[in-house]
Scaffold this active site. Structure first.
Site, PDB file in Angstrom:
ATOM      1  N   HIS A 227       0.857  -1.101   0.022  1.00 49.72           N
ATOM      2  CA  HIS A 227       0.068  -0.059   0.027  1.00 49.72           C
ATOM      3  C   HIS A 227       0.890   1.200   0.096  1.00 49.72           C
ATOM      4  O   HIS A 227       0.474   2.139  -0.586  1.00 49.72           O
ATOM      5  CB  HIS A 227      -0.767  -0.016   1.337  1.00 49.72           C
ATOM      6  CG  HIS A 227      -2.178  -0.613   0.962  1.00 49.72           C
ATOM      7  ND1 HIS A 227      -3.140  -0.253   0.623  1.00 49.72           N
ATOM      8  CD2 HIS A 227      -2.690  -1.907   1.502  1.00 49.72           C
ATOM      9  CE1 HIS A 227      -4.066  -1.011   0.523  1.00 49.72           C
ATOM     10  NE2 HIS A 227      -3.737  -2.072   0.985  1.00 49.72           N
TER      11      HIS A 227
ATOM     12  N   ASP B 162      -0.528  -7.685   1.398  1.00 48.87           N
ATOM     13  CA  ASP B 162      -0.068  -6.289   1.518  1.00 48.87           C
ATOM     14  C   ASP B 162       1.803  -6.184   1.662  1.00 48.87           C
ATOM     15  O   ASP B 162       2.158  -5.768   2.941  1.00 48.87           O
ATOM     16  CB  ASP B 162      -0.768  -5.318   2.622  1.00 48.87           C
ATOM     17  CG  ASP B 162      -0.246  -3.988   2.374  1.00 48.87           C
ATOM     18  OD1 ASP B 162      -0.648  -3.117   3.276  1.00 48.87           O
ATOM     19  OD2 ASP B 162       0.207  -3.490   1.251  1.00 48.87           O
TER      20      ASP B 162
ATOM     21  N   SER C 162       3.747   1.744   8.723  1.00 54.17           N
ATOM     22  CA  SER C 162       3.484   0.562   7.954  1.00 54.17           C
ATOM     23  C   SER C 162       4.710   0.017   7.097  1.00 54.17           C
ATOM     24  O   SER C 162       5.452   0.818   6.952  1.00 54.17           O
ATOM     25  CB  SER C 162       2.488   1.072   6.836  1.00 54.17           C
ATOM     26  OG  SER C 162       1.408   1.601   7.640  1.00 54.17           O
TER      27      SER C 162
HETATM   28  O1  LIG Z   1       1.798   4.500   6.627  1.00 49.75           O
HETATM   29  C1  LIG Z   1       0.795   4.128   5.865  1.00 49.75           C
HETATM   30  O2  LIG Z   1      -0.150   3.253   6.258  1.00 49.75           O
HETATM   31  C2  LIG Z   1       0.607   4.710   4.474  1.00 49.75           C
HETATM   32  N1  LIG Z   1      -0.085   4.085   3.758  1.00 49.75           N
HETATM   33  C3  LIG Z   1       0.007   4.887   2.353  1.00 49.75           C
HETATM   34  C4  LIG Z   1      -0.537   4.594   1.617  1.00 49.75           C
HETATM   35  C5  LIG Z   1      -0.421   5.606   0.482  1.00 49.75           C
HETATM   36  C6  LIG Z   1       0.793   6.528   0.637  1.00 49.75           C
HETATM   37  F1  LIG Z   1       1.016   7.589  -0.471  1.00 49.75           F
HETATM   38  C7  LIG Z   1       1.246   6.760   1.854  1.00 49.75           C
HETATM   39  C8  LIG Z   1       1.158   6.068   2.654  1.00 49.75           C
HETATM   40  C9  LIG Z   1       1.371   5.651   4.109  1.00 49.75           C
HETATM   41  N2  LIG Z   1       2.390   6.469   4.968  1.00 49.75           N
HETATM   42  C10 LIG Z   1       1.952   7.716   4.893  1.00 49.75           C
HETATM   43  O3  LIG Z   1       0.977   8.416   4.856  1.00 49.75           O
HETATM   44  C11 LIG Z   1       3.242   8.658   5.297  1.00 49.75           C
HETATM   45  C12 LIG Z   1       3.591  10.006   5.055  1.00 49.75           C
HETATM   46  C13 LIG Z   1       2.857   9.659   6.467  1.00 49.75           C
HETATM   47  C14 LIG Z   1       3.720   9.934   7.440  1.00 49.75           C
HETATM   48  C15 LIG Z   1       3.053   9.556   8.729  1.00 49.75           C
HETATM   49  C16 LIG Z   1       4.145   9.534   9.849  1.00 49.75           C
HETATM   50  C17 LIG Z   1       5.375  10.119   9.859  1.00 49.75           C
HETATM   51  C18 LIG Z   1       5.899  10.441   8.572  1.00 49.75           C
HETATM   52  C19 LIG Z   1       5.093  10.088   7.505  1.00 49.75           C
END
Ligand SMILES: O=C(O)c1[nH]c2ccc(F)cc2c1NC(=O)[C@H]1C[C@@H]1c1ccccc1
Length: 232
Positions: free
Chosen positions: A41, A89, A183
């Protein structure tokens, strides 16, 4: 990571930060010298751009002796992964070159025996994901210890209502939890990677919505096959 604490620097030398334009997007971890495992994802919305992989880091921004950003030669999402659910995933990333292994950069073995981790087993998750409900992003690696919950409880109508397959596992999400940005990172139980934090968007820190991980053992053959076929 919600409700966790700063990890001891470099005690998790397998941790990877998947980055786009210098920004942390998802976690991952080193499963072989030239291979990182993460979540499929995480590639959504990147419209085909390749990640860069940061290894040997504790702080995302400060200079550290063994921190190194690697280019990715190939990104292979599991063929069964899709945007509509959490199934399959997994994402394999082949680094442009073999990672330089040292005290701060090490491979983490993953579970190959396909047997459920017992409920109540305490496992650990780590990552640079959000640390507050308002979405604050940490600079330093965080970690949290979480108990495994049974698939039966996780599949309860009031929890994930029969969507947790035998290729997934869950941990209790009351207060302490993985969250966005974590993730792709590993769920480590007794020193072995048993799961990968799924990247489907889910509420964090709510006990009604346990954290979901892709179990790795059912995919050992796929992982070995991809690594063998791409071996240059
Ligand atoms: O972490 C996830 O579950 C996930 N799933 C996605 C799906 C598409 C996608 F383009 C990104 C993700 C993404 N990560 C995020 O949004 C990361 C950017 C956010 C973030 C959170 C905390 C600290 C730094 C950065």
């Amino acid at each position: 990571i919600l409700g966790g604490y700063e990890a001891r620097p470099h005690l998790r030398p397998y941790m990877a930060s998947l980055q786009l334009d210098g920004q942390h997007v998802c976690g991952g971890f080193l499963i072989a010298e030239q291979w990182v495992l993460s979540a499929a994802h995480c590639t959504e919305g990147t419209n085909g751009k390749l990640f860069q992989v940061l290894l040997g880091a504790h702080s995302l921004t400060e200079p550290e002796p063994h921190k190194r950003l690697y280019r990715v030669r190939a990104q292979i999402a599991h063929p069964g992964s899709n945007i509509h659910n959490n199934r399959d995933d997994l994402l394999l990333l082949q680094l442009e070159e073999k990672a330089e292994l040292n005290a701060h950069v090490k491979v983490l073995p993953f579970q190959r025996e396909d047997r459920d981790v017992e409920a109540d087993t305490l496992c650990e998750a780590a990552g640079w994901g959000t640390v507050t409900h308002s979405g604050r992003r940490p600079d330093k690696l965080q970690q949290v210890e979480r108990p495994v919950i049974s698939r039966e409880l996780c599949n309860h109508r009031t929890r994930h209502d029969q969507t947790i397959t035998e290729k997934m596992m869950c941990t209790d999400s009351r207060k302490k939890d993985t969250c966005k940005g974590d993730s792709g990172g590993p769920l480590v139980c007794n020193g072995v990677a048993e799961g990968v934090v799924t990247a489907g968007s889910r509420v964090c820190g709510n006990y009604k919505k346990p954290a979901i991980y892709t179990r790795i053992a059912p995919y050992a053959t796929w992982i070995d096959g991809v690594m063998a076929s791409a071996a240059g």
